[in-house]
Scaffold this active site. Structure first.
Site, PDB file in Angstrom:
ATOM      1  N   ASN A 226       0.837  -1.204   0.000  1.00  0.00           N
ATOM      2  CA  ASN A 226       0.000   0.000   0.000  1.00  0.00           C
ATOM      3  C   ASN A 226       0.881   1.267   0.000  1.00  0.00           C
ATOM      4  O   ASN A 226       2.071   1.187  -0.279  1.00  0.00           O
ATOM      5  CB  ASN A 226      -1.002  -0.029   1.166  1.00  0.00           C
ATOM      6  CG  ASN A 226      -2.352   0.557   0.756  1.00  0.00           C
ATOM      7  OD1 ASN A 226      -2.423   1.642   0.182  1.00  0.00           O
ATOM      8  ND2 ASN A 226      -3.406  -0.185   1.027  1.00  0.00           N
ATOM      9  N   ARG A 227       0.287   2.392   0.319  1.00  0.00           N
ATOM     10  CA  ARG A 227       0.984   3.661   0.084  1.00  0.00           C
ATOM     11  C   ARG A 227       1.752   4.166   1.298  1.00  0.00           C
ATOM     12  O   ARG A 227       1.301   4.004   2.439  1.00  0.00           O
ATOM     13  CB  ARG A 227      -0.036   4.722  -0.352  1.00  0.00           C
ATOM     14  CG  ARG A 227      -0.624   4.373  -1.697  1.00  0.00           C
ATOM     15  CD  ARG A 227      -1.778   5.243  -2.112  1.00  0.00           C
ATOM     16  NE  ARG A 227      -2.250   4.789  -3.423  1.00  0.00           N
ATOM     17  CZ  ARG A 227      -3.033   3.722  -3.602  1.00  0.00           C
ATOM     18  NH1 ARG A 227      -3.461   3.013  -2.565  1.00  0.00           N
ATOM     19  NH2 ARG A 227      -3.388   3.361  -4.822  1.00  0.00           N
ATOM     20  N   HIS A 252       3.330  -0.276  -2.760  1.00  0.00           N
ATOM     21  CA  HIS A 252       3.623  -1.714  -2.878  1.00  0.00           C
ATOM     22  C   HIS A 252       5.114  -2.044  -2.997  1.00  0.00           C
ATOM     23  O   HIS A 252       5.526  -2.846  -3.836  1.00  0.00           O
ATOM     24  CB  HIS A 252       2.878  -2.297  -4.098  1.00  0.00           C
ATOM     25  CG  HIS A 252       1.393  -2.337  -3.921  1.00  0.00           C
ATOM     26  ND1 HIS A 252       0.773  -2.398  -2.697  1.00  0.00           N
ATOM     27  CD2 HIS A 252       0.385  -2.347  -4.841  1.00  0.00           C
ATOM     28  CE1 HIS A 252      -0.547  -2.440  -2.864  1.00  0.00           C
ATOM     29  NE2 HIS A 252      -0.817  -2.403  -4.148  1.00  0.00           N
ATOM     30  N   HIS A 326      -1.708 -10.101  -2.966  1.00  0.00           N
ATOM     31  CA  HIS A 326      -2.558  -9.212  -3.768  1.00  0.00           C
ATOM     32  C   HIS A 326      -3.415  -9.983  -4.788  1.00  0.00           C
ATOM     33  O   HIS A 326      -3.693  -9.478  -5.877  1.00  0.00           O
ATOM     34  CB  HIS A 326      -1.673  -8.180  -4.470  1.00  0.00           C
ATOM     35  CG  HIS A 326      -2.369  -6.901  -4.796  1.00  0.00           C
ATOM     36  ND1 HIS A 326      -3.518  -6.839  -5.554  1.00  0.00           N
ATOM     37  CD2 HIS A 326      -2.083  -5.631  -4.438  1.00  0.00           C
ATOM     38  CE1 HIS A 326      -3.883  -5.572  -5.670  1.00  0.00           C
ATOM     39  NE2 HIS A 326      -3.033  -4.819  -4.999  1.00  0.00           N
ATOM     40  N   TYR A 328      -6.253 -11.332  -7.056  1.00  0.00           N
ATOM     41  CA  TYR A 328      -7.523 -10.833  -7.584  1.00  0.00           C
ATOM     42  C   TYR A 328      -8.459 -12.039  -7.704  1.00  0.00           C
ATOM     43  O   TYR A 328      -8.209 -12.938  -8.512  1.00  0.00           O
ATOM     44  CB  TYR A 328      -7.327 -10.231  -8.975  1.00  0.00           C
ATOM     45  CG  TYR A 328      -6.662  -8.863  -9.011  1.00  0.00           C
ATOM     46  CD1 TYR A 328      -5.356  -8.677  -8.560  1.00  0.00           C
ATOM     47  CD2 TYR A 328      -7.336  -7.763  -9.554  1.00  0.00           C
ATOM     48  CE1 TYR A 328      -4.742  -7.430  -8.628  1.00  0.00           C
ATOM     49  CE2 TYR A 328      -6.727  -6.509  -9.627  1.00  0.00           C
ATOM     50  CZ  TYR A 328      -5.436  -6.354  -9.161  1.00  0.00           C
ATOM     51  OH  TYR A 328      -4.834  -5.129  -9.238  1.00  0.00           O
ATOM     52  N   ASP A 391     -11.458   0.891  -2.967  1.00  0.00           N
ATOM     53  CA  ASP A 391     -10.003   0.841  -2.823  1.00  0.00           C
ATOM     54  C   ASP A 391      -9.713   1.417  -1.437  1.00  0.00           C
ATOM     55  O   ASP A 391      -9.128   2.477  -1.291  1.00  0.00           O
ATOM     56  CB  ASP A 391      -9.337   1.665  -3.942  1.00  0.00           C
ATOM     57  CG  ASP A 391      -7.843   1.388  -4.053  1.00  0.00           C
ATOM     58  OD1 ASP A 391      -7.326   0.559  -3.282  1.00  0.00           O
ATOM     59  OD2 ASP A 391      -7.194   1.999  -4.922  1.00  0.00           O
ATOM     60  N   GLN A 428      -7.387  -4.252   2.799  1.00  0.00           N
ATOM     61  CA  GLN A 428      -7.754  -3.361   1.689  1.00  0.00           C
ATOM     62  C   GLN A 428      -8.750  -4.098   0.805  1.00  0.00           C
ATOM     63  O   GLN A 428      -8.449  -5.182   0.299  1.00  0.00           O
ATOM     64  CB  GLN A 428      -6.485  -3.010   0.875  1.00  0.00           C
ATOM     65  CG  GLN A 428      -6.697  -2.000  -0.234  1.00  0.00           C
ATOM     66  CD  GLN A 428      -6.532  -0.545   0.232  1.00  0.00           C
ATOM     67  OE1 GLN A 428      -6.244  -0.282   1.400  1.00  0.00           O
ATOM     68  NE2 GLN A 428      -6.716   0.393  -0.678  1.00  0.00           N
ATOM     69  N   GLU A 456      -6.818  -7.597   0.584  1.00  0.00           N
ATOM     70  CA  GLU A 456      -5.394  -7.562   0.931  1.00  0.00           C
ATOM     71  C   GLU A 456      -5.275  -7.352   2.433  1.00  0.00           C
ATOM     72  O   GLU A 456      -5.384  -6.230   2.912  1.00  0.00           O
ATOM     73  CB  GLU A 456      -4.711  -6.414   0.188  1.00  0.00           C
ATOM     74  CG  GLU A 456      -4.863  -6.448  -1.313  1.00  0.00           C
ATOM     75  CD  GLU A 456      -4.694  -5.059  -1.945  1.00  0.00           C
ATOM     76  OE1 GLU A 456      -3.677  -4.402  -1.692  1.00  0.00           O
ATOM     77  OE2 GLU A 456      -5.594  -4.640  -2.679  1.00  0.00           O
TER      78      GLU A 456
HETATM   79  C1  GLA Z   1      -3.921  -1.696  -4.227  1.00  0.00           C
HETATM   80  C2  GLA Z   1      -4.081  -0.247  -4.230  1.00  0.00           C
HETATM   81  C3  GLA Z   1      -4.782   0.152  -5.467  1.00  0.00           C
HETATM   82  C4  GLA Z   1      -4.024  -0.290  -6.674  1.00  0.00           C
HETATM   83  C5  GLA Z   1      -3.811  -1.754  -6.601  1.00  0.00           C
HETATM   84  C6  GLA Z   1      -2.899  -2.248  -7.700  1.00  0.00           C
HETATM   85  O1  GLA Z   1      -5.098  -2.332  -4.022  1.00  0.00           O
HETATM   86  O2  GLA Z   1      -4.763   0.224  -3.103  1.00  0.00           O
HETATM   87  O3  GLA Z   1      -4.948   1.532  -5.474  1.00  0.00           O
HETATM   88  O4  GLA Z   1      -2.787   0.348  -6.707  1.00  0.00           O
HETATM   89  O5  GLA Z   1      -3.246  -2.122  -5.382  1.00  0.00           O
HETATM   90  O6  GLA Z   1      -3.325  -1.872  -8.946  1.00  0.00           O
END
Ligand code: GLA
Length: 492
Positions: A226-227, A252, A326, A328, A391, A428, A456
């Site tokens: 994450n950020r 990430h 991560h 999907y 998100d 997340q 996540e």
């Molecule tokens: C996470 C982030 C999203 C995006 C995805 C990857 O979930 O929170 O904003 O960057 O990863 O695409």
């Protein structure tokens, strides 16, 4: 060829035009259809032998696979039970590629079936494998040890070998992982009618994972998922600057995060479960982070239909660590369209508020009255437009470090369910808003927005800059340890 039992490369013995694959590790031998033909006195007998072993016996499969086509081998019943003559279970490739014997089985089969006892190779086999085996000592036929199938997947541009590992349980759940990025490549799980589908987005080939995985499909994300705001933090009086790769922020793990490195791999097999453990050492300064950090991620599939993802880490300098997976998910199948009809429950009463750069403001707010309220079941699509796609990080209703049920997903069409348990404090929810159909996925699928959801499990984003959030910092002597479990099932 690899041994179907212990996965070691087999040794090929060349004896009078007959090539026999022998496993030095478990002393088993593989006889393919052609070899059998040469050992029996006339060609037709080999076919008859293979055909006569058509009756598969229902025992708990040991998941041995044919070393030629990799199909799960059948347990076949040999010998006449009524006559009380040796009752023997051996492995046969369903496509007729050959038979697998361990030492005891080989001895019995030589005496039971019409091998030409005087054939030089038969004699040799008897001498080599049969003389000192009293009885069938090396088999545990009724056991249900799960194995990991390992195959070469390809090479990186630097020539490093990349492998694909497959674990499969007795209920038809299978997971594949690779040492490139410690990525979860696929998860196949049956629907309510027993029909399997791959429920994770991704690629068919290593090239796909290496060249097109901008979205982090299946990836192990780190050092910090994450950020991190502006890619900066201060730790023990020192300011660190990280790679900035998402607007003004670090995302990430940076430009070359854990999802893009080659991990060491080790397979572990046990009764009722199989694991692959990946390990990687991230050097001091990598992507701007302090300290040499050695991390491992272990994927375990068990017969309870659980895929367990366990993380560990140790450092020689204080550093933030926040790893996640991560994947999907689309429980209708990776290429089944959008996930709006999936029903979701999240055991989370609070969420971390975001600023305009998608970084937490530091405020933790109740989900009540927002589109993030999944404390009771809601379709993912029900309020997705109101929030512009999900998100968001939610705060899980449990103490950090404590294992608990945090999410329950149900896909009504297939009946598939997935439960998520974790030790992590946050999660997340991301509904793949950034996918635009431009990456070519498995089977050529064009994955669009909302074609999957990610759960996540992680610490809250930007925790290293928020003292009020549970800490992500580990110091020398401490062990970073987290675990997440994805449990698959079905309901009507
Ligand atoms: C996470 C982030 C999203 C995006 C995805 C990857 O979930 O929170 O904003 O960057 O990863 O695409």
């Amino acid at each position: 060829m690899d041994c179907p039992v212990c996965k070691e490369a087999m040794i090929t013995l060349e004896l009078d035009e007959v090539e026999i694959d022998y496993c030095g590790e478990c002393s088993g031998i593989w006889l393919d259809a052609g070899e059998l033909e040469m050992l029996l006195d006339d060609g037709g007998k080999a076919k008859k032998l293979l055909d006569s072993f058509s009756q598969a016996k229902k025992v708990k499969e040991k998941h041995r696979r044919c070393p030629i086509c990799l199909k799960k081998m059948l347990k076949i019943f040999v010998g006449d039970e009524a006559e009380g003559k040796g009752r023997l279970l051996i492995d046969k490739c369903p496509a007729g590629h050959g038979l697998w014997f361990d030492r005891g089985e080989l001895r019995d089969i030589i005496s039971l079936v019409s091998f030409d006892q005087e054939h030089r190779v038969v004699k040799l086999l008897r001498d080599m494998f049969c003389n000192e085996c009293e009885s069938d000592a090396s088999t545990d036929e009724e056991g249900n040890t799960m194995i990991v199938n390992k195959q070469i997947y390809g090479k990186t541009r630097d020539g490093e070998d990349i492998y694909l590992f497959r674990m499969e349980n007795e209920n038809g759940v299978a997971a594949q992982v690779t040492n490139y990025g410690a990525i979860l490549v696929s998860v196949e799980t049956p629907d309510r009618d027993g029909k399997g589908a791959d429920v994770t987005l991704g690629f068919d080939t290593l090239e796909g994972w290496m060249e097109q995985n901008g979205p982090y499909f299946g990836a192990t994300v780190g050092r910090v998922a994450n950020r991190i705001a502006k890619g900066k933090f201060t730790l023990e009086g020192q300011e660190y600057e990280l790679a900035v790769n998402n607007g003004p922020n670090h995302l990430h793990g940076g430009i070359k995060g854990f999802d893009k490195v080659v991990w060491d791999a080790e397979e572990v097999t046990k009764e009722n479960e199989a694991s692959v453990r990946f390990e990687y050492t991230s050097a001091d300064g990598e992507e701007g982070y302090p300290g040499n950090l050695t991390v491992s991620v272990t994927y375990t599939l068990n017969n309870e239909n659980e895929l367990v993802v366990a993380y560990e880490g140790r450092t020689d300098k204080a550093t933030p660590v926040n790893m996640t997976n991560h994947t999907y998910w689309n429980l209708a199948g990776h290429d089944a369209g959008d996930i709006c009809g999936h029903q979701l429950v999240m055991h989370a009463n609070m969420y971390t508020e975001l600023d305009e750069d998608n970084v937490p403001t530091g405020k933790v707010k109740p989900v009540n009255g927002t589109a993030l309220d999944f404390t009771s079941p809601h379709k993912i699509g029900e309020r997705i437009d109101a929030i512009g796609g999900y998100d968001h990080n939610v705060v899980l209703n449990k103490a950090p470090g404590e294992m608990g049920l945090v999410a329950e997903v149900y896909e009504p069409g297939s009946g598939r369910t997935m439960r998520v348990y974790t030790t992590q404090p946050g999660m997340q929810l991301y509904t793949a808003e950034f996918l635009d159909g431009s990456v070519k996925g498995k089977g050529g699928a064009a994955y669009g927005p909302r074609s999957a959801f990610c759960l996540e499990t992680q610490h809250y984003p930007d925790s290293v800059n928020h003292e009020e959030f549970p800490s992500t910092v580990i110091r020398p002597g401490e062990v970073y340890k987290e675990k997440t479990v994805f449990k698959f099932g079905t309901k009507m």
